[in-house]
Design an enzyme around this catalytic site. Structure first.
Site, PDB file in Angstrom:
ATOM      1  N   ASP A  78      40.662  50.833  34.469  1.00 35.93           N
ATOM      2  CA  ASP A  78      40.481  50.080  35.700  1.00 35.93           C
ATOM      3  C   ASP A  78      40.085  51.088  36.781  1.00 35.93           C
ATOM      4  O   ASP A  78      40.128  52.304  36.546  1.00 35.93           O
ATOM      5  CB  ASP A  78      41.791  49.373  36.047  1.00 35.93           C
ATOM      6  CG  ASP A  78      41.690  48.530  37.305  1.00 35.93           C
ATOM      7  OD1 ASP A  78      40.609  47.974  37.568  1.00 35.93           O
ATOM      8  OD2 ASP A  78      42.698  48.442  38.040  1.00 35.93           O
ATOM      9  N   ASP A  80      40.715  50.639  40.832  1.00 35.57           N
ATOM     10  CA  ASP A  80      41.654  50.755  41.949  1.00 35.57           C
ATOM     11  C   ASP A  80      43.052  51.108  41.463  1.00 35.57           C
ATOM     12  O   ASP A  80      43.616  50.436  40.601  1.00 35.57           O
ATOM     13  CB  ASP A  80      41.707  49.434  42.731  1.00 35.57           C
ATOM     14  CG  ASP A  80      40.389  49.144  43.428  1.00 35.57           C
ATOM     15  OD1 ASP A  80      39.955  49.969  44.236  1.00 35.57           O
ATOM     16  OD2 ASP A  80      39.795  48.078  43.144  1.00 35.57           O
ATOM     17  N   ALA A 227      44.032  34.977  54.014  1.00 33.42           N
ATOM     18  CA  ALA A 227      43.589  35.932  55.036  1.00 33.42           C
ATOM     19  C   ALA A 227      43.363  37.309  54.428  1.00 33.42           C
ATOM     20  O   ALA A 227      42.341  37.959  54.687  1.00 33.42           O
ATOM     21  CB  ALA A 227      44.621  36.000  56.168  1.00 33.42           C
ATOM     22  N   ILE A 228      44.315  37.761  53.613  1.00 36.70           N
ATOM     23  CA  ILE A 228      44.172  39.063  52.947  1.00 36.70           C
ATOM     24  C   ILE A 228      42.974  39.041  51.996  1.00 36.70           C
ATOM     25  O   ILE A 228      42.198  39.999  51.925  1.00 36.70           O
ATOM     26  CB  ILE A 228      45.456  39.437  52.189  1.00 36.70           C
ATOM     27  CG1 ILE A 228      46.630  39.666  53.147  1.00 36.70           C
ATOM     28  CG2 ILE A 228      45.230  40.663  51.312  1.00 36.70           C
ATOM     29  CD1 ILE A 228      46.522  40.901  53.999  1.00 36.70           C
ATOM     30  N   HIS A 232      38.357  41.515  51.970  1.00 39.12           N
ATOM     31  CA  HIS A 232      37.930  42.521  50.992  1.00 39.12           C
ATOM     32  C   HIS A 232      36.515  43.049  51.224  1.00 39.12           C
ATOM     33  O   HIS A 232      36.301  44.269  51.169  1.00 39.12           O
ATOM     34  CB  HIS A 232      38.094  41.979  49.575  1.00 39.12           C
ATOM     35  CG  HIS A 232      39.501  42.081  49.071  1.00 39.12           C
ATOM     36  ND1 HIS A 232      40.459  41.139  49.367  1.00 39.12           N
ATOM     37  CD2 HIS A 232      40.124  43.014  48.313  1.00 39.12           C
ATOM     38  CE1 HIS A 232      41.612  41.485  48.808  1.00 39.12           C
ATOM     39  NE2 HIS A 232      41.437  42.614  48.170  1.00 39.12           N
ATOM     40  N   ASP A 362      46.700  49.516  36.508  1.00 39.37           N
ATOM     41  CA  ASP A 362      47.910  49.604  37.322  1.00 39.37           C
ATOM     42  C   ASP A 362      48.684  48.308  37.381  1.00 39.37           C
ATOM     43  O   ASP A 362      49.823  48.285  37.837  1.00 39.37           O
ATOM     44  CB  ASP A 362      47.558  50.038  38.757  1.00 39.37           C
ATOM     45  CG  ASP A 362      46.846  48.943  39.529  1.00 39.37           C
ATOM     46  OD1 ASP A 362      45.715  48.577  39.131  1.00 39.37           O
ATOM     47  OD2 ASP A 362      47.404  48.432  40.520  1.00 39.37           O
TER      48      ASP A 362
END
Length: 506
Positions: A78, A80, A227-228, A232, A362
């Site tokens: 992956d 991130d 909202a989060i 991005h 992760d």
């Protein structure tokens, strides 16, 4: 009754180490009382006479399963928090962009703009009760850890927790909805990007309570999550323009990838992030030629759907037009970039399948669960929190207090028949009070609100149980594998089961 307390080295924690009673002797069984005191002092002498355990190597790779790396020819990653590790500035950025979106897009009160991110408030792996608006830590037996339930920034009392749930044990269908019933009552916040989300959710809850604003916790949860999620693209652009401010350098990463290639291993990348964001980050971490090391690069993979659904076909990403092509992908070509797709198509086009594939990520669910359970891949979890947790495990005072806590609990367990006599009730109460203070210390030293990512008081956390079920290996950084030979063999630690010897050598 006059009781005299004596304090040892643990006295700085306010922990009682021994006591004597004078006026009450005529009401006690002197022999029983004396025997208990002697047992206590003997246990303490034994505990502190032992050499403390050696420090844990923070660069170690820990095994849940036996793995022979000589059998692994394909390494997947992956991006991130696996190849890329972010500085605290990243969480501050996500938080600030999220609260701005909450005010500007969702028309929440402007007072929210005055909130500031609290990096030490939450830990990964907590559960959020969507309808009750509570942030909760759950252990491996689905039990709520009392003292670690928060509404907003305020701890919820044990009595209220019992009133709300009727028990400390949560049914599994409350924590995880069964197949065919998509509505969730709880959600687990299992990736590091969820930390700013949890903080913002709890702070807004706190603000609404303080200002007597009527709100529905489920609506607040949805709005904060949306909202989060909406920020991005903006976040990717900001980080891409200044990766050094947001990303940790990792010179060992380059050496590790090059060594894998040198030993004939095939490398691939599957990430949900867009190519431009990944490319800028990998240029910073590895160099402009980073794609030369990878046999396959897939971006915008939409995990976990990439591992569970077969309807999304693999598409080539045109590096010149920065767009997705519509022609069918019939073979994988090194140097090309692909997007979307699914794991079945990946395996069909490459022949990479089963135990010769080791994939690192992760997130225990999004990255590791399905390929481990349904496709037979080997899996490795990258847990950056291990650096913090191991640094605490290695502190002399932590070793001292945690060892004495275990010894004291064994003493209480072994002397229960005597301790439950009415005349020895005061002994039991004092020992249990000392145990409770030690338990509180070994919790709050990791995180004041929720304790360790990996444990409640005794049991592994819910996060740990799932992690150990889905991953074969775990470590704090990909580059830690540089310390090991490419044919290294991992052997899991043989832990004692409850009915087995605590140690074969005692």
């Amino acid at each position: 009754m006059n009781i005299v307390y004596k304090y040892s080295r643990l006295g700085r924690l306010g922990v009682i180490t021994s006591f004597q009673s004078y006026d009450a002797q005529r009401h006690l069984s002197v022999k029983s009382h004396r025997n208990l005191l002697e047992a206590y002092e003997s246990a303490k002498r034994l505990c502190f006479s032992k050499k403390p355990p050696p420090d844990v190597n923070p660069r170690a790779v820990f095994a849940n399963n036996e793995i022979h790396l000589r059998n692994v020819s394909i390494y997947g990653f992956d991006y991130d928090y696996t190849l890329a590790h972010y500085k605290p500035s990243m969480h501050h950025l996500i938080y600030d962009l999220g609260k701005k979106a909450l005010v500007e897009k969702f028309k929440y009160p402007k007072d929210i703009e005055n909130l500031r991110y609290l990096p030490d408030f939450a830990v990964r792996g907590l559960h959020y009760d969507i309808h009750k608006g509570l942030l909760i830590k759950v252990d491996s037996f689905n039990q709520i850890q009392l003292g670690s339930v928060y509404r907003g920034l305020s701890k919820v009392s044990d009595a209220e927790v019992m009133e709300l749930y009727g028990s400390t044990v949560l049914p599994i269908n409350y924590i995880e909805p069964p197949p065919g019933r998509p509505e969730a009552r709880m959600v687990q916040l299992a990736d590091l990007f969820s930390l700013p989300e949890m903080c913002l959710m709890c702070q807004v809850t706190d603000l609404f309570i303080q200002q007597n604003i009527d709100f529905q916790p489920a609506v607040l949860f949805t709005d904060v999550r949306n909202a989060i999620g909406s920020i991005h693209p903006l976040m990717h652009g900001i980080v891409g323009r200044d990766p050094a401010y947001y990303m940790e350098e990792s010179p060992d990463l380059v050496r590790y990838l090059d060594r894998l290639v040198h030993h004939g291993r095939r490398l691939f990348l599957v990430t949900n992030s867009p190519f431009d964001f990944v490319n800028r980050g990998m240029n910073f971490l590895v160099g402009d030629d980073w794609r030369d090391r990878f046999d396959l690069v897939i971006v915008e993979a939409k995990k976990p759907k990439f591992f569970t659904q077969w309807s999304s076909p693999l598409r080539r990403y045109d590096l010149e037009t920065k767009s997705k092509t519509w022609s069918q992908v019939t073979k994988i070509e090194k140097g090309e970039v692909y997007c979307e797709g699914n794991v079945r198509q990946l395996q069909q086009l490459t022949g990479w399948a089963g135990g010769n594939v080791l994939y690192f990520g992760d997130h225990p669910y999004t990255d590791l669960a399905d390929v481990r359970l349904h496709h037979g891949w080997r899996t490795g979890a990258i847990l950056w929190e291990l650096d913090h947790e191991i640094s605490i495990l290695n502190r002399p005072e932590y070793k001292e207090n945690s060892n004495w806590l275990q010894q004291l609990q064994q003493l209480i367990e072994g002397e229960q028949n005597e301790l439950r006599r009415p005349e020895n009730r005061v002994v039991l109460e004092r020992w249990e009070a000392e145990r409770d203070q030690l338990r509180l210390y070994t919790k709050t030293i990791f995180n004041h609100q929720f304790g360790s990512l990996f444990r409640t008081h005794h049991n592994p956390s819910y996060f740990s149980r799932r992690l150990f079920h889905f991953c074969d290996l775990y470590t704090s950084s990909i580059s830690n594998l540089l310390d090991l030979h490419p044919s290294h063999v991992f052997f899991p630690r043989r832990g004692a089961l409850p009915h087995e010897y605590r140690s074969m050598f005692v």
